[in-house]
Scaffold this motif. Structure first.
Motif, PDB file in Angstrom:
ATOM      1  N   VAL A  53      17.130  38.620  41.124  1.00  0.00           N
ATOM      2  CA  VAL A  53      18.189  39.621  41.038  1.00  0.00           C
ATOM      3  C   VAL A  53      17.801  40.937  41.694  1.00  0.00           C
ATOM      4  CG1 VAL A  53      17.604  40.660  38.800  1.00  0.00           C
ATOM      5  CG2 VAL A  53      19.999  40.463  39.498  1.00  0.00           C
ATOM      6  N   VAL A  54      16.519  41.290  41.693  1.00  0.00           N
ATOM      7  CA  VAL A  54      16.103  42.544  42.341  1.00  0.00           C
ATOM      8  C   VAL A  54      16.395  42.490  43.829  1.00  0.00           C
ATOM      9  CG1 VAL A  54      14.123  43.996  42.898  1.00  0.00           C
ATOM     10  CG2 VAL A  54      14.370  43.068  40.597  1.00  0.00           C
ATOM     11  N   GLU A  55      15.956  41.407  44.475  1.00  0.00           N
ATOM     12  CA  GLU A  55      16.215  41.251  45.908  1.00  0.00           C
ATOM     13  C   GLU A  55      17.709  41.100  46.187  1.00  0.00           C
ATOM     14  OE1 GLU A  55      12.137  39.516  44.987  1.00  0.00           O
ATOM     15  OE2 GLU A  55      14.139  39.492  44.087  1.00  0.00           O
ATOM     16  N   LEU A  56      18.404  40.406  45.299  1.00  0.00           N
ATOM     17  CA  LEU A  56      19.842  40.217  45.471  1.00  0.00           C
ATOM     18  C   LEU A  56      20.553  41.556  45.598  1.00  0.00           C
ATOM     19  CD1 LEU A  56      22.412  38.336  45.292  1.00  0.00           C
ATOM     20  CD2 LEU A  56      22.323  38.758  42.816  1.00  0.00           C
ATOM     21  N   VAL A  57      20.340  42.442  44.652  1.00  0.00           N
ATOM     22  CA  VAL A  57      21.022  43.743  44.661  1.00  0.00           C
ATOM     23  C   VAL A  57      20.540  44.605  45.822  1.00  0.00           C
ATOM     24  CG1 VAL A  57      21.409  45.864  43.361  1.00  0.00           C
ATOM     25  CG2 VAL A  57      21.486  43.660  42.188  1.00  0.00           C
ATOM     26  N   ASP A  58      19.235  44.621  46.072  1.00  0.00           N
ATOM     27  CA  ASP A  58      18.703  45.435  47.170  1.00  0.00           C
ATOM     28  C   ASP A  58      19.258  44.986  48.521  1.00  0.00           C
ATOM     29  OD1 ASP A  58      17.226  46.910  45.387  1.00  0.00           O
ATOM     30  OD2 ASP A  58      15.301  45.994  45.882  1.00  0.00           O
ATOM     31  N   ASN A  59      19.307  43.694  48.744  1.00  0.00           N
ATOM     32  CA  ASN A  59      19.759  43.192  50.041  1.00  0.00           C
ATOM     33  C   ASN A  59      21.260  43.393  50.234  1.00  0.00           C
ATOM     34  OD1 ASN A  59      17.178  42.430  50.753  1.00  0.00           O
ATOM     35  ND2 ASN A  59      17.417  40.314  50.079  1.00  0.00           N
TER      36      ASN A  59
END
Length: 218
Positions: A53-59
């Protein structure tokens, strides 16, 4: 049945991206960005502060910022809260009543809150085109490419990409800007998406968009 328990898993890297069967090139003058179902109800099912989820939101944030910079339409699809059974239809049989009336459950996650000039569409099925005016919106702005990110990869993302393809809109599924119930389902969705469009990474897509702008302005 509601959302399953979702464990942490790593986002796919470039080596895990399936080969697409087409060589379409992204063009910011033809493309729109669709952020699919990035609502608190769905995002909170992922382990907070961990992959994916961290990468999901950042990307998605990076894609949205560049889309705004390049004057690309940004569209958010969101499931309405409190749908009656007649509106849920067979989706209710499979996934239960959907988003309830809990405070902010249906809201887009805070880092991605829609801005003035962006579009927010209600979608009552996994496919963002179905029973919405997404298709009309894209046609009205002469857009025949759709960058798709959000959740869930094997459901809404994949079905939306397939419908785009069937309507002669080139789908670009961003492999590390979507997430799913598990790494296995995520990988499966990308393999199917590669048969109806282009599967790419966030970094690769950002570079391609910027390069196209530089060439156009040269």
């Amino acid at each position: 049945m509601g959302l399953p328990a979702i464990g942490s898993y790593p986002m796919p890297d470039r080596s895990a991206i399936p080969r697409s069967h087409v060589s379409w090139q992204i063009d910011p003058a033809r493309a729109a960005l669709l952020v699919h179902d990035m609502q608190n109800h769905f995002v909170r099912a992922f382990p907070a502060g961990r992959a994916p989820v961290v990468e999901l939101v950042d990307n998605i944030t990076a894609l949205r910022e560049l889309a705004d910079t390049l004057d690309m339409p940004v569209v958010f699809s969101a499931e309405p809260a409190g749908q009656p059974p007649a509106q849920r239809g067979l989706v209710g049989d499979m996934w239960g009543p959907g988003i309830g009336d809990e405070p902010d459950a249906a809201a887009i996650v805070a880092p991605l809150t829609p801005r003035p000039g962006e579009h927010l569409l209600a979608n009552v099925r996994h496919n963002a085109f179905l029973r919405s005016h997404l298709g009309r919106l894209l046609r009205s702005q002469n857009r025949d490419q759709l960058i798709i990110c959000g959740v869930h990869a094997h459901l809404g993302v994949l079905l939306t990409a397939a419908d785009a393809f069937m309507n002669d809109i080139q789908p670009f599924v961003v492999a590390d800007a979507v997430a799913d119930f598990s790494a296995e389902e995520h990988t499966l969705a990308l393999r199917w998406a590669a048969r109806t469009g282009v599967v790419c990474t966030t970094d690769g897509l950002l570079r391609a968009l910027l390069l196209h702008r530089e060439r156009r302005n040269a």
